[in-house]
Design an enzyme around this catalytic site. Structure first.
Site, PDB file in Angstrom:
ATOM      1  N   HIS A 100       0.827  -1.306   0.203  1.00 49.70           N
ATOM      2  CA  HIS A 100      -0.065   0.092   0.122  1.00 49.70           C
ATOM      3  C   HIS A 100       1.098   1.206  -0.083  1.00 49.70           C
ATOM      4  O   HIS A 100       2.041   1.462   0.532  1.00 49.70           O
ATOM      5  CB  HIS A 100      -0.966   0.000   1.311  1.00 49.70           C
ATOM      6  CG  HIS A 100      -2.046   1.060   1.251  1.00 49.70           C
ATOM      7  ND1 HIS A 100      -1.885   2.429   1.449  1.00 49.70           N
ATOM      8  CD2 HIS A 100      -3.183   0.775   0.871  1.00 49.70           C
ATOM      9  CE1 HIS A 100      -3.003   3.017   1.228  1.00 49.70           C
ATOM     10  NE2 HIS A 100      -3.748   2.120   0.973  1.00 49.70           N
ATOM     11  N   GLU A 149      -4.025   1.891  -6.952  1.00 55.02           N
ATOM     12  CA  GLU A 149      -4.579   3.078  -6.077  1.00 55.02           C
ATOM     13  C   GLU A 149      -3.546   4.312  -6.356  1.00 55.02           C
ATOM     14  O   GLU A 149      -2.466   4.376  -5.420  1.00 55.02           O
ATOM     15  CB  GLU A 149      -4.533   2.495  -4.545  1.00 55.02           C
ATOM     16  CG  GLU A 149      -5.465   1.372  -4.315  1.00 55.02           C
ATOM     17  CD  GLU A 149      -5.617   1.287  -2.776  1.00 55.02           C
ATOM     18  OE1 GLU A 149      -6.909   1.398  -2.445  1.00 55.02           O
ATOM     19  OE2 GLU A 149      -4.804   1.328  -2.021  1.00 55.02           O
TER      20      GLU A 149
HETATM   21  P1  PGA Z   1      -9.855   5.881   0.535  1.00 51.87           P
HETATM   22  O1  PGA Z   1      -8.660   4.940   0.948  1.00 51.87           O
HETATM   23  O2  PGA Z   1     -10.983   5.099   0.106  1.00 51.87           O
HETATM   24  O3  PGA Z   1     -10.261   6.655   1.903  1.00 51.87           O
HETATM   25  O4  PGA Z   1      -9.495   6.746  -0.535  1.00 51.87           O
HETATM   26  C1  PGA Z   1      -8.426   3.820  -0.214  1.00 51.87           C
HETATM   27  C2  PGA Z   1      -7.067   3.165   0.251  1.00 51.87           C
HETATM   28  O5  PGA Z   1      -6.276   3.849   0.803  1.00 51.87           O
HETATM   29  O6  PGA Z   1      -7.211   1.727   0.402  1.00 51.87           O
END
Ligand code: PGA
Length: 223
Positions: A100, A149
């Site tokens: 992440h 992401e």
């Molecule tokens: P968010 O985070 O939905 O708050 O934008 C997503 C994540 O970091 O997995």
């Protein structure tokens, strides 16, 4: 019909009693509104301290939930103070998030370490959900699930466009052996469908909007 994966990513939030309340409220809304989870895999990604109790409550309530850890040691068991190994996590979770952007940024995790984590996860039967930030992020071999992401979209209320996410998802599938791609970054009940209807997007990683079980279930219902 494709299976959709909806992952709640609680990050560093919630105590044991808050977790219990989340699961009870989730169960109540699910039943009251008769929300169908057919063809949907719902995964909750939480802190190590919550894994055991979340499993216990979820099985008492007979909830069809799977659990994920948010991190894993890059080492096997042994003299690594403060680390939680794949073997230990496997007792409570089926999945683990690896790579992440918050871990890359705040804990300086780099490809070599992340690839070791993937290897150990697989060795102990955990399914890695490998997070990438764009099409140039290196994807380790033999990973089945990737979550795209983009950093600008995380926690900002400013998601990527579904078209751009689809383009990346397609690129990753064509250029690697990855089977499932999730999109993450400011997913809400209002925008989820625009992502999940894309042919190469198989699910979503939901951060902020997953902390409230009602909001999260609306996302699940609309996916
Ligand atoms: P968010 O985070 O939905 O708050 O934008 C997503 C994540 O970091 O997995």
């Amino acid at each position: 019909m494709k299976t959709l994966f909806i992952v709640a990513n609680w990050k560093s939030n919630k105590t044991i009693s808050e977790t219990e309340k989340w699961l009870h409220d989730f169960d109540e809304k699910l039943k009251r509104e008769n929300i169908s989870l057919e063809n949907k895999e719902i995964i909750v990604s939480l802190s190590f301290t919550l894994l055991e109790h979340a499993n216990y409550c979820s099985s008492n309530l007979k909830l069809p939930l799977k659990f994920a850890a948010q991190n894993i040691s890059p080492f096997e068991e042994g003299a690594y103070t403060g680390e939680v190994s794949a073997k230990q996590i496997k007792e409570f979770a089926d999945y683990v998030l690896i790579g992440h952007s918050e871990r890359r940024k705040n804990f300086l995790e780099r490809d070599e370490m992340l690839f070791k984590k993937v290897e150990l996860a697989k060795q102990y039967g955990l399914i890695p959900i490998f997070c990438i930030q764009g099409k140039d992020t290196k994807v380790p071999k033999d990973v089945e699930i990737v979550a795209y992401e983009p950093v600008f979209a995380i926690g900002t209320g400013n998601p990527d466009t579904p078209e751009s996410a689809e383009k990346i998802a397609n690129y990753i599938k064509v250029n690697t052996g990855v089977r499932y791609i999730f999109y993450g970054g400011s997913v809400t009940s209002a925008n989820i469908k625009k992502f999940t209807k894309m042919p190469n997007i198989d699910g979503a990683l939901v951060g902020g909007a997953s902390l409230d079980p009602r909001k999260f279930l609306e996302i699940v219902a609309n996916a």
